[in-house]
Every structure is written in C-alpha cells, then in structure tokens.
Design a protein around this motif. Sequence first.
Motif, PDB file in Angstrom:
ATOM      1  N   ARG A 205      -1.593   3.276  -0.756  1.00 52.47           N
ATOM      2  CA  ARG A 205      -1.238   4.541  -1.391  1.00 52.47           C
ATOM      3  C   ARG A 205       0.212   4.523  -1.875  1.00 52.47           C
ATOM      4  NH1 ARG A 205      -4.581   6.692   2.791  1.00 52.47           N
ATOM      5  NH2 ARG A 205      -2.785   6.948   4.177  1.00 52.47           N
ATOM      6  N   ILE A 206       1.096   3.977  -1.045  1.00 46.88           N
ATOM      7  CA  ILE A 206       2.500   3.912  -1.459  1.00 46.88           C
ATOM      8  C   ILE A 206       2.690   2.882  -2.562  1.00 46.88           C
ATOM      9  CG2 ILE A 206       4.847   3.442  -0.647  1.00 46.88           C
ATOM     10  CD1 ILE A 206       4.056   4.477   2.062  1.00 46.88           C
ATOM     11  N   GLU A 207       1.938   1.807  -2.509  1.00 53.05           N
ATOM     12  CA  GLU A 207       2.015   0.796  -3.569  1.00 53.05           C
ATOM     13  C   GLU A 207       1.569   1.394  -4.906  1.00 53.05           C
ATOM     14  OE1 GLU A 207       0.535  -3.806  -4.015  1.00 53.05           O
ATOM     15  OE2 GLU A 207      -0.950  -2.300  -3.419  1.00 53.05           O
ATOM     16  N   ASN A 208       0.464   2.137  -4.887  1.00 55.76           N
ATOM     17  CA  ASN A 208      -0.009   2.771  -6.120  1.00 55.76           C
ATOM     18  C   ASN A 208       0.983   3.804  -6.629  1.00 55.76           C
ATOM     19  OD1 ASN A 208      -2.362   1.239  -6.028  1.00 55.76           O
ATOM     20  ND2 ASN A 208      -3.510   2.813  -4.916  1.00 55.76           N
ATOM     21  N   LEU A 209       1.619   4.529  -5.711  1.00 54.68           N
ATOM     22  CA  LEU A 209       2.626   5.493  -6.120  1.00 54.68           C
ATOM     23  C   LEU A 209       3.789   4.792  -6.811  1.00 54.68           C
ATOM     24  CD1 LEU A 209       3.941   8.298  -6.173  1.00 54.68           C
ATOM     25  CD2 LEU A 209       4.763   7.847  -3.837  1.00 54.68           C
ATOM     26  N   ASP A 210       4.212   3.674  -6.280  1.00 54.18           N
ATOM     27  CA  ASP A 210       5.309   2.922  -6.876  1.00 54.18           C
ATOM     28  C   ASP A 210       4.954   2.507  -8.299  1.00 54.18           C
ATOM     29  OD1 ASP A 210       7.658   1.508  -7.221  1.00 54.18           O
ATOM     30  OD2 ASP A 210       6.952  -0.265  -6.134  1.00 54.18           O
ATOM     31  N   THR A 211       3.736   2.028  -8.473  1.00 53.97           N
ATOM     32  CA  THR A 211       3.292   1.614  -9.806  1.00 53.97           C
ATOM     33  C   THR A 211       3.222   2.806 -10.759  1.00 53.97           C
ATOM     34  OG1 THR A 211       2.003  -0.181  -8.821  1.00 53.97           O
ATOM     35  CG2 THR A 211       1.466   0.445 -11.075  1.00 53.97           C
ATOM     36  N   SER A 212       2.709   3.939 -10.267  1.00 54.04           N
ATOM     37  CA  SER A 212       2.598   5.125 -11.120  1.00 54.04           C
ATOM     38  C   SER A 212       3.963   5.651 -11.533  1.00 54.04           C
ATOM     39  CB  SER A 212       1.814   6.220 -10.390  1.00 54.04           C
ATOM     40  OG  SER A 212       0.496   5.792 -10.129  1.00 54.04           O
ATOM     41  N   LEU A 213       4.916   5.636 -10.594  1.00 51.31           N
ATOM     42  CA  LEU A 213       6.254   6.143 -10.912  1.00 51.31           C
ATOM     43  C   LEU A 213       6.929   5.294 -11.976  1.00 51.31           C
ATOM     44  CD1 LEU A 213       7.587   7.083  -7.352  1.00 51.31           C
ATOM     45  CD2 LEU A 213       6.798   8.633  -9.154  1.00 51.31           C
ATOM     46  N   GLU A 214       6.652   3.995 -11.957  1.00 56.07           N
ATOM     47  CA  GLU A 214       7.241   3.115 -12.963  1.00 56.07           C
ATOM     48  C   GLU A 214       6.750   3.477 -14.362  1.00 56.07           C
ATOM     49  OE1 GLU A 214       9.458   0.085 -12.664  1.00 56.07           O
ATOM     50  OE2 GLU A 214       9.950   1.588 -11.147  1.00 56.07           O
ATOM     51  N   ARG A 215       5.563   4.050 -14.457  1.00 57.98           N
ATOM     52  CA  ARG A 215       4.967   4.372 -15.769  1.00 57.98           C
ATOM     53  C   ARG A 215       5.180   5.827 -16.169  1.00 57.98           C
ATOM     54  NH1 ARG A 215      -0.890   1.594 -14.342  1.00 57.98           N
ATOM     55  NH2 ARG A 215      -0.171  -0.578 -14.224  1.00 57.98           N
ATOM     56  N   THR A 216       5.782   6.616 -15.284  1.00 63.29           N
ATOM     57  CA  THR A 216       5.928   8.050 -15.528  1.00 63.29           C
ATOM     58  C   THR A 216       7.277   8.350 -16.160  1.00 63.29           C
ATOM     59  OG1 THR A 216       4.511   8.558 -13.631  1.00 63.29           O
ATOM     60  CG2 THR A 216       5.910  10.332 -14.462  1.00 63.29           C
ATOM     61  N   ARG A 217       7.233   9.147 -17.229  1.00 65.43           N
ATOM     62  CA  ARG A 217       8.483   9.585 -17.852  1.00 65.43           C
ATOM     63  C   ARG A 217       9.005  10.780 -17.076  1.00 65.43           C
ATOM     64  NH1 ARG A 217       9.691   8.018 -22.974  1.00 65.43           N
ATOM     65  NH2 ARG A 217      10.692  10.038 -23.371  1.00 65.43           N
ATOM     66  N   PRO A 218      10.273  10.775 -16.752  1.00 67.53           N
ATOM     67  CA  PRO A 218      10.825  11.895 -15.967  1.00 67.53           C
ATOM     68  C   PRO A 218      10.969  13.152 -16.794  1.00 67.53           C
ATOM     69  CG  PRO A 218      12.577  10.408 -16.623  1.00 67.53           C
ATOM     70  CD  PRO A 218      11.291   9.756 -17.069  1.00 67.53           C
ATOM     71  N   THR A 219      11.047  14.261 -16.108  1.00 63.38           N
ATOM     72  CA  THR A 219      11.373  15.533 -16.737  1.00 63.38           C
ATOM     73  C   THR A 219      12.886  15.622 -16.823  1.00 63.38           C
ATOM     74  OG1 THR A 219       9.407  16.577 -15.810  1.00 63.38           O
ATOM     75  CG2 THR A 219      11.182  18.031 -16.552  1.00 63.38           C
ATOM     76  N   LEU A 220      13.414  15.517 -18.016  1.00 58.45           N
ATOM     77  CA  LEU A 220      14.865  15.421 -18.192  1.00 58.45           C
ATOM     78  C   LEU A 220      15.483  16.809 -18.139  1.00 58.45           C
ATOM     79  CD1 LEU A 220      15.042  12.689 -20.981  1.00 58.45           C
ATOM     80  CD2 LEU A 220      15.169  12.438 -18.512  1.00 58.45           C
ATOM     81  N   ASP A 221      15.558  17.334 -16.948  1.00 52.65           N
ATOM     82  CA  ASP A 221      16.187  18.638 -16.735  1.00 52.65           C
ATOM     83  C   ASP A 221      17.325  18.439 -15.753  1.00 52.65           C
ATOM     84  OD1 ASP A 221      16.948  21.197 -16.293  1.00 52.65           O
ATOM     85  OD2 ASP A 221      14.941  21.983 -15.879  1.00 52.65           O
ATOM     86  N   THR A 222      18.496  18.176 -16.270  1.00 56.25           N
ATOM     87  CA  THR A 222      19.629  17.836 -15.424  1.00 56.25           C
ATOM     88  C   THR A 222      20.057  19.018 -14.565  1.00 56.25           C
ATOM     89  OG1 THR A 222      21.140  18.407 -17.224  1.00 56.25           O
ATOM     90  CG2 THR A 222      20.502  16.108 -17.012  1.00 56.25           C
ATOM     91  N   ALA A 223      19.775  20.217 -14.986  1.00 46.51           N
ATOM     92  CA  ALA A 223      20.181  21.377 -14.203  1.00 46.51           C
ATOM     93  C   ALA A 223      19.375  21.421 -12.895  1.00 46.51           C
ATOM     94  CB  ALA A 223      19.960  22.666 -14.982  1.00 46.51           C
ATOM     95  N   ASP A 224      18.092  21.020 -12.969  1.00 43.40           N
ATOM     96  CA  ASP A 224      17.257  21.041 -11.760  1.00 43.40           C
ATOM     97  C   ASP A 224      17.385  19.755 -10.978  1.00 43.40           C
ATOM     98  OD1 ASP A 224      16.357  23.519 -12.365  1.00 43.40           O
ATOM     99  OD2 ASP A 224      14.554  22.823 -13.459  1.00 43.40           O
ATOM    100  N   ALA A 225      17.577  18.653 -11.672  1.00 41.73           N
ATOM    101  CA  ALA A 225      17.589  17.353 -10.990  1.00 41.73           C
ATOM    102  C   ALA A 225      18.812  17.205 -10.136  1.00 41.73           C
ATOM    103  CB  ALA A 225      17.510  16.229 -12.005  1.00 41.73           C
ATOM    104  N   GLY A 226      19.978  17.644 -10.594  1.00 37.27           N
ATOM    105  CA  GLY A 226      21.195  17.489  -9.825  1.00 37.27           C
ATOM    106  C   GLY A 226      21.637  16.049  -9.740  1.00 37.27           C
ATOM    107  N   ALA A 227      21.146  15.195 -10.650  1.00 33.90           N
ATOM    108  CA  ALA A 227      21.497  13.778 -10.622  1.00 33.90           C
ATOM    109  C   ALA A 227      21.574  13.303 -12.061  1.00 33.90           C
ATOM    110  CB  ALA A 227      20.455  12.979  -9.841  1.00 33.90           C
ATOM    111  N   PRO A 228      22.351  12.236 -12.346  1.00 35.57           N
ATOM    112  CA  PRO A 228      22.423  11.716 -13.713  1.00 35.57           C
ATOM    113  C   PRO A 228      21.068  11.166 -14.139  1.00 35.57           C
ATOM    114  CG  PRO A 228      23.488  10.246 -12.156  1.00 35.57           C
ATOM    115  CD  PRO A 228      23.188  11.493 -11.415  1.00 35.57           C
ATOM    116  N   VAL A 229      20.697  11.366 -15.383  1.00 33.21           N
ATOM    117  CA  VAL A 229      19.402  10.892 -15.896  1.00 33.21           C
ATOM    118  C   VAL A 229      19.633  10.100 -17.146  1.00 33.21           C
ATOM    119  CG1 VAL A 229      18.106  12.773 -14.908  1.00 33.21           C
ATOM    120  CG2 VAL A 229      19.058  13.018 -17.200  1.00 33.21           C
TER     121      VAL A 229
END
Length: 229
Positions: A205-229
């Motif tokens: 399950r964690i391996e599949n999550l890692d693979t999925s995250l690599e293919r997922t485009r982030p939601t570029l909302d710097t106000a909510d993320a609180g981190a550089p994007v």
Amino acid sequence: MIETGGTITARRPFLGADDVPVDVPRDPAREAAERELSKPMYHENDPSLLERGLNRFWEWVGGLFDAAASATPGGLLGLVVLVVVVLALVAALWWRLGTPRRTSADGDSLFEDGPRTADDHRTAAARHAAAGRWNQAVQERMRAIVRSLEERTLLDPRPGRTADEAAAEAARTLPAHTDELRAAARSFDDVTYGGRTADEAAYRRIENLDTSLERTRPTLDTADAGAPV
C-alpha cells in the motif's frame, strides 16, 4: 531490734563483704540487666539487618494480602481468581498492543540517520521487501515518500519531522491522497514505536502510494501549503 530504756530501735543487719542486698532499686536493676544483655554472647544468633528488613517486608506483604482477602468476596480464593483475571487482561493487552518501544530523542523523528535521497530509501525498501523484512521495508518506503516530496519542494526540509507531521503537511498540496498519507504515517508509527508487525500488504500500500504521488500534480496553493512549491 534492741530495747533501750523503754525505746525500741531497729538496726540493719550487718552485711559482710560478700553479701548482696536482696532489694535493688529499679533503675540500677534495669541498667544492670541492659548491660548484661548487651554482651555479644547473647546476640550471636540474631538475624542480620538484611534478614530483619526482609522479615518486615514479608510481614507487610502478608498484611496486604490478608486485608485484600478480607475485603474480597470469597476470601482468599476470590482474591486468587481476581489476580488471575487481572494477569490475563494484562497479557491480552500486551499481545494486542505489542511491546512498548522507547521513542527517539528527537520526538519520533522520521529519519534516524543522515540525509539520503528518495531513491536511496526506495532501494533499501526493495532490499528489505525481497528478504521479507516488512517492518524495515515499510519504514524505508515511508522515508522515500517524504524525501521525494522534499526533493520536489512540496515539503520544506526540516530535521525532526514526524511521519504524522509529514502526512499532514503533504496533504495540503496533495489533497486527493490525504487518507492514504495518514494511513501510511500510521503504519510507520505502528512498526517503529508501537511494536506492531507489518506484512506484505501494508508495504504494498505504501509502495503504491509512493508511485501515485510521483504521478500526481500538486495543488499549487502556497497560502495553504506553507512550503515552497
């Protein structure tokens, strides 16, 4: 007694040098007895200080059992049954929750060693998985996820970050994977600090999550993320 001129006078009997008076005053008698009894010959078989302490301890324990038995329905037999039930409950909790583990000095820090790349952690995870070491495989794959998000600047590199903190922060820019991130963090904590044992399904399950995250485009909302994007 001697009668002299109509007056009777009492005279003490004469005591020789070896005579001992029959009546001895109370305090001197006690002091003499204490001196006599303090001689080593009377204390050769006395228990040691340790033995006296142990005797006092067991007397105290016996008193506790007696008090508990008198307050327990069924007396001593009821107390024994109660103790057995309590031990059974403790054993069940121990089996269910696992052996408590000491937390790390950094407050459950996700990374224990020096900085490594996400690919380094993935390689280590695959090696552990091939050997059937699922606990270590889960740990390394979760570290790979977090390091990958740091490398993608979706998380700011921060020493001492916990798995729960990483999952919560990553969910801000990857909201579609919020539940999966939380589940992965929980699996990491279970095997690292909770004494649980992971299996292949947990690792996959964690391996599949890692693979999925690599293919997922982030939601570029710097106000909510609180981190550089």
